[in-house]
Design a protein around this motif. Structure first.
Motif, PDB file in Angstrom:
ATOM      1  N   GLY A   6       0.890  -1.205   0.044  1.00  0.00           N
ATOM      2  CA  GLY A   6      -0.030   0.140   0.075  1.00  0.00           C
ATOM      3  C   GLY A   6       0.791   1.081  -0.107  1.00  0.00           C
ATOM      4  N   THR A   7       1.859   1.280   0.912  1.00  0.00           N
ATOM      5  CA  THR A   7       2.791   2.515   0.806  1.00  0.00           C
ATOM      6  C   THR A   7       3.655   2.617  -0.567  1.00  0.00           C
ATOM      7  N   LEU A   8       4.126   1.532  -1.250  1.00  0.00           N
ATOM      8  CA  LEU A   8       4.773   1.463  -2.356  1.00  0.00           C
ATOM      9  C   LEU A   8       3.880   2.240  -3.397  1.00  0.00           C
ATOM     10  N   LEU A   9       2.804   1.831  -3.461  1.00  0.00           N
ATOM     11  CA  LEU A   9       1.435   2.377  -4.532  1.00  0.00           C
ATOM     12  C   LEU A   9       1.100   3.750  -4.191  1.00  0.00           C
ATOM     13  N   SER A  10       1.025   4.029  -2.991  1.00  0.00           N
ATOM     14  CA  SER A  10       0.431   5.461  -2.540  1.00  0.00           C
ATOM     15  C   SER A  10       1.223   6.601  -2.398  1.00  0.00           C
ATOM     16  N   HIS A  11       2.688   5.936  -2.400  1.00  0.00           N
ATOM     17  CA  HIS A  11       3.562   7.418  -1.698  1.00  0.00           C
ATOM     18  C   HIS A  11       3.788   8.424  -2.690  1.00  0.00           C
ATOM     19  N   PRO A  12       3.726   8.310  -3.769  1.00  0.00           N
ATOM     20  CA  PRO A  12       3.964   9.238  -4.972  1.00  0.00           C
ATOM     21  C   PRO A  12       2.735  10.353  -4.797  1.00  0.00           C
ATOM     22  N   PHE A  13       1.742  10.065  -4.374  1.00  0.00           N
ATOM     23  CA  PHE A  13       0.774  10.911  -4.065  1.00  0.00           C
ATOM     24  C   PHE A  13       0.707  11.618  -2.315  1.00  0.00           C
ATOM     25  N   ASP A  14       1.393  10.721  -1.783  1.00  0.00           N
ATOM     26  CA  ASP A  14       1.769  11.734  -0.326  1.00  0.00           C
ATOM     27  C   ASP A  14       2.916  12.821  -0.594  1.00  0.00           C
ATOM     28  N   VAL A  15       3.973  12.608  -1.698  1.00  0.00           N
ATOM     29  CA  VAL A  15       4.864  13.591  -1.809  1.00  0.00           C
ATOM     30  C   VAL A  15       4.390  14.650  -2.577  1.00  0.00           C
ATOM     31  N   THR A  28       4.043  26.348  -8.108  1.00  0.00           N
ATOM     32  CA  THR A  28       5.018  25.585  -9.034  1.00  0.00           C
ATOM     33  C   THR A  28       3.941  24.495  -9.592  1.00  0.00           C
ATOM     34  N   TYR A  29       2.982  24.012  -8.847  1.00  0.00           N
ATOM     35  CA  TYR A  29       2.211  22.901  -9.216  1.00  0.00           C
ATOM     36  C   TYR A  29       0.714  23.361  -8.911  1.00  0.00           C
ATOM     37  N   HIS A  30      -0.039  23.190 -10.202  1.00  0.00           N
ATOM     38  CA  HIS A  30      -1.462  23.539 -10.242  1.00  0.00           C
ATOM     39  C   HIS A  30      -2.465  22.498  -9.845  1.00  0.00           C
ATOM     40  N   ASN A  31      -2.060  21.432 -10.331  1.00  0.00           N
ATOM     41  CA  ASN A  31      -2.801  20.438 -10.041  1.00  0.00           C
ATOM     42  C   ASN A  31      -1.982  18.953 -10.047  1.00  0.00           C
ATOM     43  N   THR A  32      -2.630  17.946  -9.530  1.00  0.00           N
ATOM     44  CA  THR A  32      -2.075  16.562  -9.446  1.00  0.00           C
ATOM     45  C   THR A  32      -1.271  15.916 -10.343  1.00  0.00           C
ATOM     46  N   ARG A  33      -2.045  15.971 -11.526  1.00  0.00           N
ATOM     47  CA  ARG A  33      -1.211  15.408 -12.632  1.00  0.00           C
ATOM     48  C   ARG A  33       0.005  16.328 -13.010  1.00  0.00           C
ATOM     49  N   GLN A  34      -0.142  17.435 -13.113  1.00  0.00           N
ATOM     50  CA  GLN A  34       0.947  18.447 -13.295  1.00  0.00           C
ATOM     51  C   GLN A  34       2.399  18.196 -12.468  1.00  0.00           C
ATOM     52  N   ALA A  35       1.800  18.132 -11.328  1.00  0.00           N
ATOM     53  CA  ALA A  35       2.960  17.966 -10.198  1.00  0.00           C
ATOM     54  C   ALA A  35       3.793  16.482 -10.327  1.00  0.00           C
ATOM     55  N   PHE A  36       2.694  15.710 -10.581  1.00  0.00           N
ATOM     56  CA  PHE A  36       3.273  14.053 -10.905  1.00  0.00           C
ATOM     57  C   PHE A  36       4.350  14.261 -12.120  1.00  0.00           C
ATOM     58  N   MET A  37       3.836  14.822 -13.299  1.00  0.00           N
ATOM     59  CA  MET A  37       4.568  14.955 -14.429  1.00  0.00           C
ATOM     60  C   MET A  37       5.893  15.726 -14.279  1.00  0.00           C
ATOM     61  N   THR A  38       5.873  16.839 -13.618  1.00  0.00           N
ATOM     62  CA  THR A  38       7.009  17.848 -13.200  1.00  0.00           C
ATOM     63  C   THR A  38       8.120  17.203 -12.376  1.00  0.00           C
ATOM     64  N   ILE A  39       7.625  16.419 -11.216  1.00  0.00           N
ATOM     65  CA  ILE A  39       8.425  15.793 -10.417  1.00  0.00           C
ATOM     66  C   ILE A  39       9.204  14.677 -11.216  1.00  0.00           C
ATOM     67  N   ALA A  40       8.406  13.765 -11.705  1.00  0.00           N
ATOM     68  CA  ALA A  40       9.059  12.689 -12.567  1.00  0.00           C
ATOM     69  C   ALA A  40      10.137  12.990 -13.674  1.00  0.00           C
ATOM     70  N   ARG A  41       9.617  14.300 -14.305  1.00  0.00           N
ATOM     71  CA  ARG A  41      10.550  14.856 -15.591  1.00  0.00           C
ATOM     72  C   ARG A  41      11.875  15.436 -14.677  1.00  0.00           C
ATOM     73  N   ASN A  42      11.825  16.026 -14.021  1.00  0.00           N
ATOM     74  CA  ASN A  42      12.851  16.737 -13.143  1.00  0.00           C
ATOM     75  C   ASN A  42      13.770  16.289 -12.434  1.00  0.00           C
ATOM     76  N   GLU A  43      13.060  15.214 -11.539  1.00  0.00           N
ATOM     77  CA  GLU A  43      13.702  14.549 -10.483  1.00  0.00           C
ATOM     78  C   GLU A  43      13.737  13.028 -10.484  1.00  0.00           C
ATOM     79  N   GLY A  44      12.952  12.586 -11.598  1.00  0.00           N
ATOM     80  CA  GLY A  44      12.949  11.287 -11.580  1.00  0.00           C
ATOM     81  C   GLY A  44      12.056  10.310 -10.740  1.00  0.00           C
ATOM     82  N   ARG A  45      12.404   8.985 -10.698  1.00  0.00           N
ATOM     83  CA  ARG A  45      11.382   8.215  -9.796  1.00  0.00           C
ATOM     84  C   ARG A  45      11.779   8.524  -8.389  1.00  0.00           C
ATOM     85  N   VAL A  46      13.127   8.984  -8.307  1.00  0.00           N
ATOM     86  CA  VAL A  46      13.497   9.199  -6.899  1.00  0.00           C
ATOM     87  C   VAL A  46      12.773  10.401  -6.032  1.00  0.00           C
ATOM     88  N   GLY A  47      12.380  11.416  -6.945  1.00  0.00           N
ATOM     89  CA  GLY A  47      11.605  12.449  -6.496  1.00  0.00           C
ATOM     90  C   GLY A  47      10.402  12.036  -5.866  1.00  0.00           C
TER      91      GLY A  47
END
Length: 199
Positions: A6-15, A28-47
């Motif tokens: 559960g933690t593995l799947l839900s943690h990105p949403f917590d971040v 910087t982030y206007h909605n969940t989708r944009q936040a997800f894409m921005t973090i993934a693009r700029n910081e990778g899965r680590v972010g």
């Protein structure tokens, strides 16, 4: 394993939630989708998995403490009241009764105790989640420390603040855990009783 999955799947949403709450204007982030894409693009899965270690470390003791203390409180309730619920009269002229379910009351206490025990890990998790997001926080939230990892966050907090710093923001978190755990156990036990009675 259920807690880990559960933690593995839900943690990105917590971040994402933590960052959206901690950002300043202009956003910087206007909605969940944009936040997800921005973090993934700029910081990778680590972010998307910043603060994952303390989150994982707290899920087992939190769940364990939750269920253990719930059973302890439930046993004490049964020994004292010998019933699943009690009725309390309120008001002098127009008597009103409120019913307090043992599952709700004991669940609230267990949620309070469990959150208090693991809260330092929750604080470390949130501080790590905003790492790499210094520009989005601006100057309104004060200086953002660039923690190198889990251990560095703990050591730096002790060195620059004190042990009490690990319980910053605990009160609203305790209220949330108390209510959510109370509802969790109350709804669960209520549904189990209804399902058993319907057989």
């Amino acid at each position: 394993m259920a807690g880990f999955t559960g933690t593995l799947l839900s943690h990105p949403f917590d971040v994402i939630r933590t960052r959206m709450v901690s950002q300043s204007e202009p956003k910087t982030y206007h909605n969940t989708r944009q936040a997800f894409m921005t973090i993934a693009r700029n910081e990778g899965r680590v972010g998307l998995y910043r603060g994952f270690l303390p989150t994982l470390m707290q899920i087992m003791p939190f769940s364990g403490a939750q269920f253990a203390t719930y059973n302890i409180f439930k046993e004490r309730w049964q020994q004292h009241y010998h019933a699943d619920h009690i009725s309390i009269n309120i008001g002098y002229k127009h008597g009103h009764e409120i019913h307090i379910q043992s599952s709700f009351f004991c669940g609230a206490l267990s949620g309070m105790v469990a959150k208090f025990l693991v809260y330092p890990l929750d604080l470390v998790k949130k501080r790590l989640q905003i790492r790499g997001f210094e520009s989005g926080r601006g100057n309104k939230f004060g200086k953002t420390i660039h923690y190198q990892g889990f251990i560095h966050c703990i050591v730096h907090t002790i060195q620059t603040e004190n042990l009490a710093a690990f319980y910053k923001g605990m009160i609203p978190s305790i209220f949330k855990s108390t209510l959510s755990t109370a509802l969790h156990f109350w709804l669960y036990e209520s549904l189990v009783k209804k399902l058993n009675n319907s057989d």
